[in-house]
Write a protein that holds these residues in place. Structure first.
Motif, PDB file in Angstrom:
ATOM      1  N   ALA A 100      18.687  11.183   1.848  1.00 33.07           N
ATOM      2  CA  ALA A 100      18.497  11.902   3.168  1.00 33.07           C
ATOM      3  C   ALA A 100      16.805  12.162   2.994  1.00 33.07           C
ATOM      4  O   ALA A 100      16.411  12.423   4.517  1.00 33.07           O
ATOM      5  CB  ALA A 100      18.376  13.481   3.351  1.00 33.07           C
ATOM      6  N   SER A 142      14.645  10.248   1.865  1.00 37.67           N
ATOM      7  CA  SER A 142      13.794   9.120   2.619  1.00 37.67           C
ATOM      8  C   SER A 142      14.064   8.155   3.720  1.00 37.67           C
ATOM      9  O   SER A 142      13.923   7.230   4.190  1.00 37.67           O
ATOM     10  CB  SER A 142      13.833   7.976   0.844  1.00 37.67           C
ATOM     11  OG  SER A 142      15.657   7.648   0.703  1.00 37.67           O
ATOM     12  N   GLY A 143      15.346   8.193   4.108  1.00 41.06           N
ATOM     13  CA  GLY A 143      16.028   8.236   5.357  1.00 41.06           C
ATOM     14  C   GLY A 143      16.604   7.345   5.817  1.00 41.06           C
ATOM     15  O   GLY A 143      16.893   5.853   6.359  1.00 41.06           O
ATOM     16  N   THR A 152      20.250   4.894   4.165  1.00 39.37           N
ATOM     17  CA  THR A 152      22.082   5.108   3.582  1.00 39.37           C
ATOM     18  C   THR A 152      22.380   5.354   1.843  1.00 39.37           C
ATOM     19  O   THR A 152      21.799   4.818   1.611  1.00 39.37           O
ATOM     20  CB  THR A 152      22.708   3.377   4.473  1.00 39.37           C
ATOM     21  OG1 THR A 152      22.192   3.040   2.935  1.00 39.37           O
ATOM     22  CG2 THR A 152      21.820   2.860   5.582  1.00 39.37           C
TER      23      THR A 152
END
Length: 63
Positions: free
Chosen positions: A24, A26-27, A29
């Motif tokens: 979340a 680091s963006g 998956t």
């Protein structure tokens, strides 16, 4: 045997939490299976390696 199972269960739980938070932030998956199994293996190896190198202190007889 119970110690090993406890290590695996808590390793999986901590892996899920840390994996979700890091994905979340680091963006990236989030893969629940990969993060859980990877943490189980790392936790298992680290705890058993530390257990091998760190011995319990010897009990002294008190007079």
């Amino acid at each position: 045997m119970a110690k090993q199972l406890t290590i695996l269960v808590w390793g999986f739980i901590y892996g899920e939490v840390i994996g979700y938070i890091s994905a979340a932030l680091s963006g990236g998956t989030f893969s629940p299976l990969y993060s859980g199994v990877f943490s189980m293996i790392v936790g298992f190896v680290l705890v058993n390696a530390l257990d091998h190198f760190i011995k319990a202190p010897a009990k002294k007889d008190h007079e």
